[in-house]
Scaffold this motif. Structure first.
Motif, PDB file in Angstrom:
ATOM      1  N   ASN A 210      -0.045   3.492   1.244  1.00  0.00           N
ATOM      2  CA  ASN A 210       0.527   2.324   0.643  1.00  0.00           C
ATOM      3  C   ASN A 210      -0.350   2.017  -0.805  1.00  0.00           C
ATOM      4  OD1 ASN A 210      -2.004   0.634   0.854  1.00  0.00           O
ATOM      5  ND2 ASN A 210      -1.319  -0.029   2.964  1.00  0.00           N
ATOM      6  N   GLU A 211       0.517   1.428  -1.755  1.00  0.00           N
ATOM      7  CA  GLU A 211      -0.041   1.193  -3.001  1.00  0.00           C
ATOM      8  C   GLU A 211       0.487  -0.234  -3.557  1.00  0.00           C
ATOM      9  OE1 GLU A 211       0.726   3.699  -7.143  1.00  0.00           O
ATOM     10  OE2 GLU A 211       1.495   4.323  -5.304  1.00  0.00           O
ATOM     11  N   SER A 212      -0.293  -1.119  -4.054  1.00  0.00           N
ATOM     12  CA  SER A 212       0.019  -2.091  -4.518  1.00  0.00           C
ATOM     13  C   SER A 212      -0.665  -2.680  -5.835  1.00  0.00           C
ATOM     14  CB  SER A 212      -0.264  -3.231  -3.567  1.00  0.00           C
ATOM     15  OG  SER A 212      -1.803  -3.302  -3.350  1.00  0.00           O
ATOM     16  N   SER A 213      -0.063  -3.611  -6.597  1.00  0.00           N
ATOM     17  CA  SER A 213      -0.612  -4.150  -7.870  1.00  0.00           C
ATOM     18  C   SER A 213      -0.947  -5.600  -7.309  1.00  0.00           C
ATOM     19  CB  SER A 213       0.492  -4.221  -8.821  1.00  0.00           C
ATOM     20  OG  SER A 213       0.944  -3.104  -9.218  1.00  0.00           O
ATOM     21  N   LYS A 214      -2.116  -6.164  -7.763  1.00  0.00           N
ATOM     22  CA  LYS A 214      -2.767  -7.391  -7.440  1.00  0.00           C
ATOM     23  C   LYS A 214      -3.569  -7.850  -8.618  1.00  0.00           C
ATOM     24  CE  LYS A 214      -5.674  -7.429  -3.895  1.00  0.00           C
ATOM     25  NZ  LYS A 214      -5.907  -6.907  -2.318  1.00  0.00           N
ATOM     26  N   LYS A 215      -4.161  -9.192  -8.587  1.00  0.00           N
ATOM     27  CA  LYS A 215      -5.431  -9.852  -9.048  1.00  0.00           C
ATOM     28  C   LYS A 215      -6.446  -9.582  -8.246  1.00  0.00           C
ATOM     29  CE  LYS A 215      -3.131 -11.348 -12.756  1.00  0.00           C
ATOM     30  NZ  LYS A 215      -3.890 -11.022 -14.303  1.00  0.00           N
ATOM     31  N   ILE A 216      -7.408  -9.369  -8.720  1.00  0.00           N
ATOM     32  CA  ILE A 216      -8.760  -9.276  -8.064  1.00  0.00           C
ATOM     33  C   ILE A 216      -9.838  -9.941  -9.071  1.00  0.00           C
ATOM     34  CG2 ILE A 216     -10.800  -8.171  -7.261  1.00  0.00           C
ATOM     35  CD1 ILE A 216      -9.117  -5.697  -6.370  1.00  0.00           C
ATOM     36  N   ASN A 217     -10.187 -11.430  -8.498  1.00  0.00           N
ATOM     37  CA  ASN A 217     -11.000 -12.191  -9.280  1.00  0.00           C
ATOM     38  C   ASN A 217     -10.359 -12.411 -10.667  1.00  0.00           C
ATOM     39  OD1 ASN A 217     -12.604 -12.970  -6.978  1.00  0.00           O
ATOM     40  ND2 ASN A 217     -13.653 -11.110  -7.268  1.00  0.00           N
ATOM     41  N   GLY A 218      -9.254 -12.493 -10.755  1.00  0.00           N
ATOM     42  CA  GLY A 218      -8.573 -13.021 -12.097  1.00  0.00           C
ATOM     43  C   GLY A 218      -8.302 -11.545 -12.887  1.00  0.00           C
ATOM     44  N   LYS A 219      -8.565 -10.410 -12.399  1.00  0.00           N
ATOM     45  CA  LYS A 219      -8.488  -9.078 -13.238  1.00  0.00           C
ATOM     46  C   LYS A 219      -7.158  -8.448 -12.642  1.00  0.00           C
ATOM     47  CE  LYS A 219     -12.073  -9.889 -15.914  1.00  0.00           C
ATOM     48  NZ  LYS A 219     -11.864 -10.411 -17.211  1.00  0.00           N
ATOM     49  N   ASP A 220      -6.468  -7.726 -13.388  1.00  0.00           N
ATOM     50  CA  ASP A 220      -5.503  -6.731 -12.890  1.00  0.00           C
ATOM     51  C   ASP A 220      -6.121  -5.543 -12.221  1.00  0.00           C
ATOM     52  OD1 ASP A 220      -3.265  -8.323 -14.174  1.00  0.00           O
ATOM     53  OD2 ASP A 220      -3.346  -7.176 -16.069  1.00  0.00           O
ATOM     54  N   ALA A 221      -5.307  -5.307 -11.161  1.00  0.00           N
ATOM     55  CA  ALA A 221      -5.934  -4.069 -10.288  1.00  0.00           C
ATOM     56  C   ALA A 221      -4.736  -3.569  -9.545  1.00  0.00           C
ATOM     57  CB  ALA A 221      -6.854  -4.648  -9.251  1.00  0.00           C
ATOM     58  N   GLU A 222      -5.009  -2.213  -9.344  1.00  0.00           N
ATOM     59  CA  GLU A 222      -4.043  -1.276  -8.733  1.00  0.00           C
ATOM     60  C   GLU A 222      -4.867  -0.908  -7.201  1.00  0.00           C
ATOM     61  OE1 GLU A 222      -0.838  -0.417  -9.310  1.00  0.00           O
ATOM     62  OE2 GLU A 222      -1.080  -2.094 -10.811  1.00  0.00           O
ATOM     63  N   VAL A 223      -4.200  -0.700  -6.229  1.00  0.00           N
ATOM     64  CA  VAL A 223      -4.860  -0.310  -4.774  1.00  0.00           C
ATOM     65  C   VAL A 223      -4.081   0.710  -4.402  1.00  0.00           C
ATOM     66  CG1 VAL A 223      -5.766  -1.148  -2.813  1.00  0.00           C
ATOM     67  CG2 VAL A 223      -5.749  -2.993  -4.594  1.00  0.00           C
ATOM     68  N   VAL A 224      -4.489   1.873  -3.914  1.00  0.00           N
ATOM     69  CA  VAL A 224      -3.869   2.933  -3.280  1.00  0.00           C
ATOM     70  C   VAL A 224      -4.696   3.326  -2.030  1.00  0.00           C
ATOM     71  CG1 VAL A 224      -3.142   5.377  -3.632  1.00  0.00           C
ATOM     72  CG2 VAL A 224      -3.140   3.853  -5.691  1.00  0.00           C
ATOM     73  N   ALA A 225      -4.111   3.285  -0.786  1.00  0.00           N
ATOM     74  CA  ALA A 225      -4.667   3.982   0.156  1.00  0.00           C
ATOM     75  C   ALA A 225      -3.859   5.133   0.494  1.00  0.00           C
ATOM     76  CB  ALA A 225      -4.510   2.940   1.348  1.00  0.00           C
ATOM     77  N   PHE A 226      -4.910   6.208   1.028  1.00  0.00           N
ATOM     78  CA  PHE A 226      -4.328   7.608   1.399  1.00  0.00           C
ATOM     79  C   PHE A 226      -5.326   8.279   2.183  1.00  0.00           C
ATOM     80  CE2 PHE A 226      -6.441   8.102  -2.722  1.00  0.00           C
ATOM     81  CZ  PHE A 226      -6.872   9.478  -2.558  1.00  0.00           C
ATOM     82  N   ASP A 227      -4.532   9.225   2.793  1.00  0.00           N
ATOM     83  CA  ASP A 227      -5.518  10.254   3.615  1.00  0.00           C
ATOM     84  C   ASP A 227      -5.470  11.504   2.967  1.00  0.00           C
ATOM     85  OD1 ASP A 227      -5.889   8.271   5.868  1.00  0.00           O
ATOM     86  OD2 ASP A 227      -4.204   8.859   6.696  1.00  0.00           O
ATOM     87  N   GLY A 228      -6.380  12.355   3.006  1.00  0.00           N
ATOM     88  CA  GLY A 228      -6.396  13.835   2.741  1.00  0.00           C
ATOM     89  C   GLY A 228      -7.358  14.510   2.977  1.00  0.00           C
ATOM     90  N   LYS A 229      -7.112  15.843   2.931  1.00  0.00           N
ATOM     91  CA  LYS A 229      -7.918  16.985   3.110  1.00  0.00           C
ATOM     92  C   LYS A 229      -8.573  17.518   1.962  1.00  0.00           C
ATOM     93  CE  LYS A 229      -8.690  20.386   7.014  1.00  0.00           C
ATOM     94  NZ  LYS A 229      -9.678  19.868   7.147  1.00  0.00           N
ATOM     95  N   VAL A 230     -10.121  17.278   1.822  1.00  0.00           N
ATOM     96  CA  VAL A 230     -10.702  18.048   0.714  1.00  0.00           C
ATOM     97  C   VAL A 230     -11.053  19.295   0.933  1.00  0.00           C
ATOM     98  CG1 VAL A 230     -12.921  17.604  -0.566  1.00  0.00           C
ATOM     99  CG2 VAL A 230     -11.602  15.529   0.364  1.00  0.00           C
ATOM    100  N   GLN A 231     -11.088  20.218   0.101  1.00  0.00           N
ATOM    101  CA  GLN A 231     -11.439  21.489   0.113  1.00  0.00           C
ATOM    102  C   GLN A 231     -12.817  21.796   0.569  1.00  0.00           C
ATOM    103  OE1 GLN A 231     -10.785  23.376  -3.769  1.00  0.00           O
ATOM    104  NE2 GLN A 231      -8.446  22.853  -3.923  1.00  0.00           N
ATOM    105  N   GLY A 232     -13.134  22.524   1.573  1.00  0.00           N
ATOM    106  CA  GLY A 232     -14.514  22.717   2.235  1.00  0.00           C
ATOM    107  C   GLY A 232     -14.887  21.615   3.127  1.00  0.00           C
ATOM    108  N   VAL A 233     -14.179  20.787   3.670  1.00  0.00           N
ATOM    109  CA  VAL A 233     -14.483  19.782   4.536  1.00  0.00           C
ATOM    110  C   VAL A 233     -13.458  19.784   5.654  1.00  0.00           C
ATOM    111  CG1 VAL A 233     -14.782  17.244   5.020  1.00  0.00           C
ATOM    112  CG2 VAL A 233     -15.237  18.222   2.739  1.00  0.00           C
ATOM    113  N   ILE A 234     -14.012  20.223   6.893  1.00  0.00           N
ATOM    114  CA  ILE A 234     -13.211  20.174   8.112  1.00  0.00           C
ATOM    115  C   ILE A 234     -12.245  18.905   8.634  1.00  0.00           C
ATOM    116  CG2 ILE A 234     -14.527  22.297   8.588  1.00  0.00           C
ATOM    117  CD1 ILE A 234     -15.717  20.497  10.944  1.00  0.00           C
ATOM    118  N   TYR A 235     -12.811  17.627   8.109  1.00  0.00           N
ATOM    119  CA  TYR A 235     -12.167  16.553   8.901  1.00  0.00           C
ATOM    120  C   TYR A 235     -11.302  15.700   7.720  1.00  0.00           C
ATOM    121  CZ  TYR A 235     -15.724  17.005  12.446  1.00  0.00           C
ATOM    122  OH  TYR A 235     -16.498  17.457  13.384  1.00  0.00           O
ATOM    123  N   ASP A 236     -10.337  15.423   8.070  1.00  0.00           N
ATOM    124  CA  ASP A 236      -9.488  14.675   7.182  1.00  0.00           C
ATOM    125  C   ASP A 236      -9.949  13.301   6.914  1.00  0.00           C
ATOM    126  OD1 ASP A 236      -7.513  16.762   7.580  1.00  0.00           O
ATOM    127  OD2 ASP A 236      -6.148  15.075   8.328  1.00  0.00           O
TER     128      ASP A 236
END
Length: 196
Positions: free
Chosen positions: A126-152
């Protein structure tokens, strides 16, 4: 025949013992309360609340102004900051700045593009725009596989626009621990405060 029956009995007994053990530890969410967190202030510039079980680290990201981890719980958190006018100038010069978007969205898009280069696969949650303590913020949650790392890996990135700087807050854990720590990571991000 008796050996087979003994083996079956031992197997049934073993299965009953294992059925009593709670293997759902990775699924249970952490209980959140203020007493479980400590406030960390960096250079009188910003502060953030982190779980008391996380300890300062030195090797998570060379550009980070704050690095904390718990290697046993496999939870990690860093903050990277940079001057926002410098970011804008550079990206305008290379033709990668979209003037129809707010600066914080441009920063989010640029940082995610850089980060995706280190991933072999990724899936946005998911992805969202919000205010965090009065400041503009963008939040992104995601899963991924990094090169060289066996676990997601499961990530929560939060981008916050201050008066002079932009901040990238990166929290991550193993994908199979996402449900357990996601609310903790949100709590950390929501506590982020840019100081005067």
């Amino acid at each position: 025949m008796k050996k087979i029956l003994k083996s079956i009995f031992a197997l049934v007994l073993l299965l009953q013992v294992f059925s009593c053990i709670d293997f759902s530890d990775n699924i249970k969410k952490e209980k959140l309360n203020d007493d479980s967190f400590k406030a960390i202030t960096i250079n009188e510039e910003y502060k953030v609340k982190l779980p008391k079980y996380m300890k300062e680290a030195q090797n998570l990201n060379d550009e980070a102004s704050l690095q904390y981890q718990n290697i046993f719980k496999e939870t990690y958190f860093v903050v990277i900051d940079e001057p926002k006018e410098e970011f804008k100038e550079v990206f305008l010069d290379i033709g990668e700045y979209d003037e129809s978007l707010p600066l914080i969205k441009n920063y989010k898009n640029a940082q995610l593009e850089f980060f995706k280069e280190s991933l072999t696969t990724y899936e946005f949650i998911n992805e969202s725009s919000k205010k965090i303590n009065g400041k503009d913020a963008e939040v992104v949650a995601f899963d991924g596989k990094v090169q060289g790392v066996i676990y997601d890996i499961s990530y929560l990135f939060t981008f916050v626009e201050g008066d002079d700087k932009v901040y990238m807050l990166m929290a991550w854990t193993l994908k199979n621990k996402r449900d357990k720590y996601h609310e903790t990571f949100e709590y950390i991000s929501d506590s982020f405060t840019v100081l005067n």
